[in-house]
Design an enzyme around this catalytic site. Structure first.
Site, PDB file in Angstrom:
ATOM      1  N   ASN A 110      24.566  31.938-110.082  1.00 48.02           N
ATOM      2  CA  ASN A 110      23.362  31.130-110.282  1.00 48.02           C
ATOM      3  C   ASN A 110      23.700  29.670-110.575  1.00 48.02           C
ATOM      4  OD1 ASN A 110      22.027  33.497-109.959  1.00 48.02           O
ATOM      5  ND2 ASN A 110      21.364  33.717-112.083  1.00 48.02           N
ATOM      6  N   THR A 155     -10.261  -3.744 -90.373  1.00 49.63           N
ATOM      7  CA  THR A 155     -10.756  -2.776 -91.356  1.00 49.63           C
ATOM      8  C   THR A 155     -11.749  -1.896 -90.608  1.00 49.63           C
ATOM      9  OG1 THR A 155     -12.611  -4.168 -92.092  1.00 49.63           O
ATOM     10  CG2 THR A 155     -10.511  -4.431 -93.251  1.00 49.63           C
ATOM     11  N   HIS A 156     -11.741  -0.615 -90.904  1.00 51.69           N
ATOM     12  CA  HIS A 156     -12.590   0.353 -90.182  1.00 51.69           C
ATOM     13  C   HIS A 156     -12.305   0.344 -88.679  1.00 51.69           C
ATOM     14  CE1 HIS A 156     -15.074   0.607 -93.876  1.00 51.69           C
ATOM     15  NE2 HIS A 156     -14.948  -0.713 -93.901  1.00 51.69           N
ATOM     16  N   SER A 278       4.394   9.838 -66.601  1.00 47.48           N
ATOM     17  CA  SER A 278       3.475  10.936 -66.320  1.00 47.48           C
ATOM     18  C   SER A 278       3.866  11.594 -65.001  1.00 47.48           C
ATOM     19  CB  SER A 278       2.038  10.401 -66.216  1.00 47.48           C
ATOM     20  OG  SER A 278       1.193  11.336 -65.573  1.00 47.48           O
ATOM     21  N   ASN A 286       4.614   5.880 -71.646  1.00 41.49           N
ATOM     22  CA  ASN A 286       4.106   6.530 -72.856  1.00 41.49           C
ATOM     23  C   ASN A 286       5.024   6.332 -74.066  1.00 41.49           C
ATOM     24  OD1 ASN A 286       1.914   7.612 -71.423  1.00 41.49           O
ATOM     25  ND2 ASN A 286       3.148   9.353 -70.741  1.00 41.49           N
ATOM     26  N   TYR A 318      16.229  33.429-112.993  1.00 39.28           N
ATOM     27  CA  TYR A 318      16.490  33.343-111.562  1.00 39.28           C
ATOM     28  C   TYR A 318      15.751  34.442-110.809  1.00 39.28           C
ATOM     29  CZ  TYR A 318      18.733  33.524-107.045  1.00 39.28           C
ATOM     30  OH  TYR A 318      18.939  33.546-105.701  1.00 39.28           O
ATOM     31  N   GLN A 323      16.227  31.389-103.079  1.00 40.17           N
ATOM     32  CA  GLN A 323      17.149  31.243-101.952  1.00 40.17           C
ATOM     33  C   GLN A 323      16.460  30.584-100.763  1.00 40.17           C
ATOM     34  OE1 GLN A 323      19.482  34.751-100.758  1.00 40.17           O
ATOM     35  NE2 GLN A 323      18.687  34.465 -98.691  1.00 40.17           N
ATOM     36  N   LYS A 326      16.408  26.544 -99.599  1.00 38.66           N
ATOM     37  CA  LYS A 326      17.338  25.875 -98.681  1.00 38.66           C
ATOM     38  C   LYS A 326      16.769  25.841 -97.266  1.00 38.66           C
ATOM     39  CE  LYS A 326      20.725  28.617-100.056  1.00 38.66           C
ATOM     40  NZ  LYS A 326      22.042  29.274-100.159  1.00 38.66           N
TER      41      LYS A 326
END
Length: 431
Positions: A110, A155-156, A278, A286, A318, A323, A326
């Protein structure tokens, strides 16, 4: 290979597969840290009399050999071996005999995995900080280069006021400073030594935990042994929050680039070889790089929540659930590293369009400038606002197209040097 917890029986093969999962592959990223932790631990064991000087010398030589194999890419975790800790001990015992079995005295798997993870997180967060700093430097350089090139501010998503590429690039640079503060906080959480907490309740051996803290370069100890065990999950959660913060900034920038590359904006472009096409539309160029970046960074926003859901309300001590941390965090740090490197690469080739505001569609950007100009001439603000507003409504407004911003952080005074000083102060926390 006998298990570290071997008591004379082997688990069912199906149980083995289910409980070990992807640990062998994931633990390869911990291998060098496991060796470093073991070296510090056995030096401490010799110091308190649990190893002789000759035994320490033999074990250190064996661990140095394994470390060399890790650095050369020749180390592997064998089939049937549970994890990296088991593999290192197996190699020592196979090569050195019974002395190899002494390496585990005074610790549990541990606190062994805890110290591996904290050493890993400390390095990973430091490396992430340097990658962020590289992108920060790129953004600041672009901010200075294009400081006088104006662009619309919104803005907006409506045309609002004049902005500049200096402001745009500089804004993301300064935002990364705040993200770096979160990285530094996560680094501080990880930079504490859990070694010696064993299974979470300490050891009857007279361990010198201050010594291993010094040998491993930790800033401090997780003193309370139960708290040390509780740091599993907390350290990963803090790191995930920092990763998500950087990713949020990066994803937002990627969205801006996608928008500004479109023909309806046309503010920035990239060389053809950095775009994609495309299958049916010959004209397409793109922004796939930034779309993938945006998608990956958006996925990273879920990592803190995934960790939170995994560890929330686990009882003290524990649990094998941990485990799985990870499997959540390791890919996330790798993804962020990839996105940071790609963003820096793309920005080396960005093309900025000049004279954007000459287009009549941006005339209304200057209404606030003209209101403020009237106020500076002595007209009360509400009256100045009414006059310009009536011109807009009547279709008679004609902008002066003059921008005079001088206060700190504005178009005419970006304060990039002060922002750089902020970044340098935060970077010092990783040294």
């Amino acid at each position: 290979m006998a298990k570290l917890w071997d008591k004379g029986f082997e688990p069912d093969e199906m149980i083995e597969r289910f409980t070990v999962g992807d640990d062998r592959q994931l633990d390869m990223r911990l291998a060098r840290y496991d060796v470093e932790g073991s070296m510090a631990h056995i030096r401490m064991l010799e110091h308190i009399g649990l190893l002789t000087a000759d035994e320490l010398k033999t074990l250190l030589a064996g661990l140095e050999q394994i470390r060399g194999e890790i650095e050369e890419g020749r180390f592997e975790i064998e089939e049937g071996t549970e994890d990296v800790h088991s593999q290192v001990e197996l190699l020592l015992t196979r090569r050195l005999g019974e002395v190899g079995k002494k390496i585990h005295a005074g610790r549990s798997r541990n606190d062994q995995v805890l110290v591996d993870l904290k050493l890993f997180l400390r390095d990973e967060l430091r490396q992430t900080a340097h990658r962020v700093r590289t992108l920060f430097d790129r953004l600041q350089e672009l901010s200075e280069r294009y400081r006088d090139v104006l662009m619309p501010g919104y803005t907006h998503l409506q045309v609002a006021m004049p902005s500049s590429f200096g402001l745009w690039f500089g804004a993301y640079a300064e935002t990364l400073v705040d993200d770096m503060r979160l990285l530094a906080a996560a680094y501080d959480v990880a930079n504490q030594n859990p070694l010696g907490s064993a299974a979470g309740y300490g050891s009857s051996f007279p361990l010198d935990r201050t010594m291993t803290t010094r040998l491993l370069g930790f800033a401090d100890l997780n003193y309370n042994v139960v708290a040390a065990q509780m740091s599993r999950g907390k350290s990963e959660r803090a790191a995930a929050a920092a990763v998500a913060a950087v990713a949020a900034t990066l994803g937002r920038f990627a969205m801006d680039v996608c928008l500004y590359m479109s023909q309806n904006f046309g503010f920035v472009s990239f060389p053809d070889e950095l775009t994609t096409g495309s299958s049916i539309m010959p004209h397409k160029k793109n922004p796939d790089v930034f779309e993938i970046m945006r998608g990956k960074c958006n996925r990273l926003q879920g990592v803190p929540n995934e960790i939170a859901l995994l560890v929330t309300n686990l009882p003290l001590g524990y649990h094998r659930d941990l485990q799985l941390l990870k499997d959540i965090l390791f890919p996330a740090t790798a993804t962020l590293a990839e996105c940071l490197a790609m963003c820096d690469f793309m920005l080396q080739h960005i093309r900025v369009r000049e004279n954007i505001l000459d287009d009549a569609r941006y005339d209304y950007l200057f209404t606030v400038e003209d209101v403020n100009r009237l106020v500076l001439q002595g007209v009360p603000f509400r009256e100045a606002y009414r006059r310009v507003g009536e011109q807009v409504q009547a279709g008679t407004y004609r902008p002066t197209r003059e921008v005079r911003h001088t206060h700190e952080g504005s178009i005419g005074n970006l304060c990039n040097d002060r922002i750089r000083a902020k970044m340098e102060r935060v970077m010092e926390r990783f040294e």
